[in-house]
Write an enzyme that holds these catalytic residues in place. Sequence first.
Site, PDB file in Angstrom:
ATOM      1  N   LEU A  87      61.806  32.067  -7.389  1.00  0.00           N
ATOM      2  CA  LEU A  87      60.901  31.221  -6.525  1.00  0.00           C
ATOM      3  C   LEU A  87      59.680  31.008  -7.024  1.00  0.00           C
ATOM      4  O   LEU A  87      58.770  31.691  -7.614  1.00  0.00           O
ATOM      5  CB  LEU A  87      60.555  32.173  -5.404  1.00  0.00           C
ATOM      6  CG  LEU A  87      61.517  33.266  -4.686  1.00  0.00           C
ATOM      7  CD1 LEU A  87      61.307  34.026  -3.353  1.00  0.00           C
ATOM      8  CD2 LEU A  87      62.847  32.316  -4.353  1.00  0.00           C
ATOM      9  N   GLY A  88      59.486  29.546  -7.333  1.00  0.00           N
ATOM     10  CA  GLY A  88      58.466  29.087  -8.036  1.00  0.00           C
ATOM     11  C   GLY A  88      58.647  28.609  -9.277  1.00  0.00           C
ATOM     12  O   GLY A  88      59.168  29.701 -10.142  1.00  0.00           O
ATOM     13  N   LYS A 127      43.568  43.427  -8.706  1.00  0.00           N
ATOM     14  CA  LYS A 127      44.317  44.327  -9.702  1.00  0.00           C
ATOM     15  C   LYS A 127      43.802  45.744  -9.905  1.00  0.00           C
ATOM     16  O   LYS A 127      44.510  46.654 -10.111  1.00  0.00           O
ATOM     17  CB  LYS A 127      43.993  43.432 -11.008  1.00  0.00           C
ATOM     18  CG  LYS A 127      44.833  42.137 -11.226  1.00  0.00           C
ATOM     19  CD  LYS A 127      44.093  41.419 -12.320  1.00  0.00           C
ATOM     20  CE  LYS A 127      45.187  40.043 -12.392  1.00  0.00           C
ATOM     21  NZ  LYS A 127      44.430  39.217 -13.250  1.00  0.00           N
ATOM     22  N   VAL A 139      49.364  42.504 -13.147  1.00  0.00           N
ATOM     23  CA  VAL A 139      47.961  43.149 -13.805  1.00  0.00           C
ATOM     24  C   VAL A 139      48.012  42.897 -15.234  1.00  0.00           C
ATOM     25  O   VAL A 139      48.872  43.464 -15.755  1.00  0.00           O
ATOM     26  CB  VAL A 139      47.604  44.585 -13.244  1.00  0.00           C
ATOM     27  CG1 VAL A 139      46.334  45.064 -13.735  1.00  0.00           C
ATOM     28  CG2 VAL A 139      47.919  44.680 -11.717  1.00  0.00           C
ATOM     29  N   GLY A 163      57.983  28.305 -15.102  1.00  0.00           N
ATOM     30  CA  GLY A 163      58.663  27.348 -16.005  1.00  0.00           C
ATOM     31  C   GLY A 163      58.951  28.063 -17.337  1.00  0.00           C
ATOM     32  O   GLY A 163      59.867  27.904 -18.100  1.00  0.00           O
ATOM     33  N   GLY A 213      56.263  27.137 -11.751  1.00  0.00           N
ATOM     34  CA  GLY A 213      54.924  26.580 -12.177  1.00  0.00           C
ATOM     35  C   GLY A 213      54.652  26.985 -13.622  1.00  0.00           C
ATOM     36  O   GLY A 213      55.450  27.053 -14.371  1.00  0.00           O
ATOM     37  N   THR A 214      53.502  27.300 -13.759  1.00  0.00           N
ATOM     38  CA  THR A 214      52.941  27.949 -15.120  1.00  0.00           C
ATOM     39  C   THR A 214      53.747  28.850 -15.511  1.00  0.00           C
ATOM     40  O   THR A 214      54.308  29.126 -16.853  1.00  0.00           O
ATOM     41  CB  THR A 214      51.288  28.182 -15.113  1.00  0.00           C
ATOM     42  OG1 THR A 214      50.731  27.212 -14.546  1.00  0.00           O
ATOM     43  CG2 THR A 214      50.941  28.461 -16.094  1.00  0.00           C
ATOM     44  N   VAL A 215      53.947  29.992 -14.713  1.00  0.00           N
ATOM     45  CA  VAL A 215      54.853  31.109 -15.206  1.00  0.00           C
ATOM     46  C   VAL A 215      56.088  30.877 -15.085  1.00  0.00           C
ATOM     47  O   VAL A 215      56.974  31.192 -16.020  1.00  0.00           O
ATOM     48  CB  VAL A 215      54.304  32.497 -14.514  1.00  0.00           C
ATOM     49  CG1 VAL A 215      54.992  33.547 -15.114  1.00  0.00           C
ATOM     50  CG2 VAL A 215      53.007  32.614 -14.550  1.00  0.00           C
TER      51      VAL A 215
HETATM   52  N1  LIG Z   1      49.134  31.666 -14.433  1.00  0.00           N
HETATM   53  C1  LIG Z   1      49.021  32.863 -14.972  1.00  0.00           C
HETATM   54  O1  LIG Z   1      48.166  33.071 -16.037  1.00  0.00           O
HETATM   55  C2  LIG Z   1      49.160  34.073 -14.234  1.00  0.00           C
HETATM   56  C3  LIG Z   1      49.178  35.345 -14.868  1.00  0.00           C
HETATM   57  C4  LIG Z   1      49.513  36.755 -14.086  1.00  0.00           C
HETATM   58  C5  LIG Z   1      50.056  36.406 -12.918  1.00  0.00           C
HETATM   59  N2  LIG Z   1      50.136  35.206 -12.315  1.00  0.00           N
HETATM   60  C6  LIG Z   1      50.814  35.014 -10.979  1.00  0.00           C
HETATM   61  O2  LIG Z   1      52.010  34.529 -10.959  1.00  0.00           O
HETATM   62  C7  LIG Z   1      52.364  33.897  -9.722  1.00  0.00           C
HETATM   63  C8  LIG Z   1      52.487  32.237 -10.151  1.00  0.00           C
HETATM   64  O3  LIG Z   1      51.432  31.894 -10.950  1.00  0.00           O
HETATM   65  P1  LIG Z   1      51.541  30.163 -11.534  1.00  0.00           P
HETATM   66  O4  LIG Z   1      50.250  30.285 -12.348  1.00  0.00           O
HETATM   67  O5  LIG Z   1      52.901  29.918 -12.225  1.00  0.00           O
HETATM   68  O6  LIG Z   1      51.460  29.219 -10.320  1.00  0.00           O
HETATM   69  P2  LIG Z   1      51.712  27.593 -10.145  1.00  0.00           P
HETATM   70  O7  LIG Z   1      50.855  27.178  -9.169  1.00  0.00           O
HETATM   71  O8  LIG Z   1      51.783  27.213 -11.586  1.00  0.00           O
HETATM   72  O9  LIG Z   1      53.208  27.642  -9.625  1.00  0.00           O
HETATM   73  C9  LIG Z   1      53.506  27.949  -8.163  1.00  0.00           C
HETATM   74  C10 LIG Z   1      54.900  27.362  -8.035  1.00  0.00           C
HETATM   75  O10 LIG Z   1      55.321  27.756  -6.723  1.00  0.00           O
HETATM   76  C11 LIG Z   1      55.857  26.800  -6.034  1.00  0.00           C
HETATM   77  N3  LIG Z   1      55.580  26.743  -4.547  1.00  0.00           N
HETATM   78  C12 LIG Z   1      54.305  26.684  -4.034  1.00  0.00           C
HETATM   79  N4  LIG Z   1      54.511  27.071  -2.691  1.00  0.00           N
HETATM   80  C13 LIG Z   1      56.036  27.010  -2.531  1.00  0.00           C
HETATM   81  C14 LIG Z   1      56.607  27.137  -1.051  1.00  0.00           C
HETATM   82  N5  LIG Z   1      56.026  27.218  -0.174  1.00  0.00           N
HETATM   83  N6  LIG Z   1      58.016  26.933  -1.342  1.00  0.00           N
HETATM   84  C15 LIG Z   1      58.439  26.871  -2.451  1.00  0.00           C
HETATM   85  N7  LIG Z   1      57.841  27.003  -3.785  1.00  0.00           N
HETATM   86  C16 LIG Z   1      56.436  27.124  -3.603  1.00  0.00           C
HETATM   87  C17 LIG Z   1      55.423  25.555  -6.586  1.00  0.00           C
HETATM   88  O11 LIG Z   1      56.187  24.402  -6.299  1.00  0.00           O
HETATM   89  C18 LIG Z   1      55.195  25.913  -8.074  1.00  0.00           C
HETATM   90  O12 LIG Z   1      56.499  25.676  -8.753  1.00  0.00           O
HETATM   91  C19 LIG Z   1      51.087  33.975  -9.004  1.00  0.00           C
HETATM   92  O13 LIG Z   1      51.251  35.020  -8.127  1.00  0.00           O
HETATM   93  C20 LIG Z   1      49.968  34.106  -9.968  1.00  0.00           C
HETATM   94  O14 LIG Z   1      49.002  34.933  -9.469  1.00  0.00           O
HETATM   95  C21 LIG Z   1      49.867  34.195 -12.790  1.00  0.00           C
HETATM   96  N1  LIG Z   2      43.980  34.100 -13.025  1.00  0.00           N
HETATM   97  C1  LIG Z   2      44.218  35.028 -13.621  1.00  0.00           C
HETATM   98  C2  LIG Z   2      45.655  34.946 -14.031  1.00  0.00           C
HETATM   99  C3  LIG Z   2      46.201  36.487 -14.598  1.00  0.00           C
HETATM  100  O1  LIG Z   2      46.464  37.405 -13.344  1.00  0.00           O
HETATM  101  C4  LIG Z   2      43.130  35.515 -14.759  1.00  0.00           C
HETATM  102  O2  LIG Z   2      42.460  34.351 -15.106  1.00  0.00           O
HETATM  103  O3  LIG Z   2      43.497  36.652 -15.173  1.00  0.00           O
HETATM  104 NA    NA Z   3      51.143  43.786 -17.280  1.00  0.00          NA
END
Ligand SMILES: NC(=O)c1ccc[n+]([C@@H]2O[C@H](COP(=O)([O-])OP(=O)(O)OC[C@H]3O[C@@H](n4cnc5c(N)ncnc54)[C@H](O)[C@@H]3O)[C@@H](O)[C@H]2O)c1
Ligand SMILES: N[C@@H](CCO)C(=O)O
Ligand code: NA
Length: 436
Positions: free
Chosen positions: A14-15, A208, A135, A21, A17-19
């Site tokens: 599910l999703g 966290k 975390v 992908g 995006g950054t992670v």
């Molecule tokens: N980016 C980081 O460095 C990082 C680090 C640790 C944890 N996280 C956590 O990982 C998770 C994802 O973060 P990210 O940075 O990849 O986010 P992102 O915004 O880059 O990606 C989110 C994805 O969710 C999809 N999405 C959003 N709403 C949706 C819906 N209603 N139905 C279906 N798909 C939907 C979007 O299309 C997208 O592909 C978050 O919980 C974030 O807190 C991120």
């Molecule tokens: N936005 C968070 C991503 C990691 O959880 C940070 O900057 O640490």
């Molecule tokens: Na960790």
Amino acid sequence: MSTVDGRVIRVALLGCGTVGGEVVRLLTEQAEELAARAGTRVELAGIAVRRPDKHPELPPELVTSDVTKLVTSPDVDVVVELVGGIEPVREWLLDALKAGKSVVTANKALMAEHSAELFEAADASGVDLYFEAAVAGAIPLLRPLRESLAGDRITRVMGIVNGTTNFILSAMDSTGAGYAETLEEASRLGYAEADPTADVDGYDAASKAAILASLAFHTRVTASDVHREGIADVTASDLAAAKVLGRTVKLLAICERVTADDGTESVAARVHPVMIPRGHQLAGVGGAYNAVYVEADAAGELMFYGQGAGGAPTASAVLGDLVAVARNRVVGGRGPRESAHAALPVRPMGQTPTRYHVSLDVADRAGVLAQVAQAFAGHGVSIAAVRQRDANDTASLVVVTHLAPDAALRSTVDDIAGLDVVNQVVSVMRVEGEDQ
Ligand SMILES: NC(=O)c1ccc[n+]([C@@H]2O[C@H](COP(=O)([O-])OP(=O)(O)OC[C@H]3O[C@@H](n4cnc5c(N)ncnc54)[C@H](O)[C@@H]3O)[C@@H](O)[C@H]2O)c1
Ligand SMILES: N[C@@H](CCO)C(=O)O
Ligand code: NA
């Protein structure tokens, strides 16, 4: 390379995006090695995104926007949630768990508020719930707390758990760069959340801290139990005042087991800016890196350091959890369940012992120091160090206290601000660590 008897674990992502992908990339590039390590192939059954037309890079037969259907599909064994936010994700994951799917998530906001409900659903179905990426990104921290240290008694968990704010504070400290431009850079690099107020106002770190306190102290701690202050009010004056003292400013999450005089225990969890000596190991943690200290009775001090944010580092933690789920499925076992047996009360911030640094601009005349000292004494706060510097007809006075209840320190600062001899309260910040 070993083969895997035709077994397959099917993953709903599910999703993307950054992670997400990066999870798709690693699952694809390392398919053979993951299969050998897990004892089963790990394959994507579907990828849910908000806008399928925005993902031409993904195999079209896997992409869907119908999350509800995907998470309960009989073709799915594990749901990996990388969307973020609480609703509708909570509903999706409860549906998935009730349908017998294990869940891997990086969602700290959700885990900090609703982990009890999710663990219960996982227990009812006999499936796994893993959240290492929630975390400190790539850093193995939750597994050590849940498993490696399960036989020890943890007394403190303290560290830098938000990459975005650490990136901003490090840049402000070293280059004097402005707040807005460094925040923009942190967003561009994929560290900041979609809405960066979650980072800069400390919500991300507070979530966290709640997760860390829950695991460390075997007690349910939610984000609303965590005292939270962000970095929006950290000024150039604070950083300058810190520099004069050989200190720097970091946003820390501090989770402690507090023992009262009568022996009763409670848990205190807080997130706020802290002045720490430049020689402190956390002071050297720059950019988006995270570092967390864990203190335990038998183990002593442990330190965990690494990349706390970013696509690939976070995906590393997600993949580790996915392999754990796959291994458990192969042997018919389960990972650790919720451990909240201690059920300690949460101590309010006002009663939590802290130390303050107070930097004042005062009138340069006799008796000023005595009046300031009297204000501290009036609230039962003991002073650890005082520094005074004269300039024309004003003077700067810096006071660092010993530990005192936070409420007493706050009241002292209020009283000091009202003194005639005090021209300006230049900087007030909590401190950690001893000066060299
Ligand atoms: N980016 C980081 O460095 C990082 C680090 C640790 C944890 N996280 C956590 O990982 C998770 C994802 O973060 P990210 O940075 O990849 O986010 P992102 O915004 O880059 O990606 C989110 C994805 O969710 C999809 N999405 C959003 N709403 C949706 C819906 N209603 N139905 C279906 N798909 C939907 C979007 O299309 C997208 O592909 C978050 O919980 C974030 O807190 C991120
Ligand atoms: N936005 C968070 C991503 C990691 O959880 C940070 O900057 O640490
Ligand atoms: Na960790």
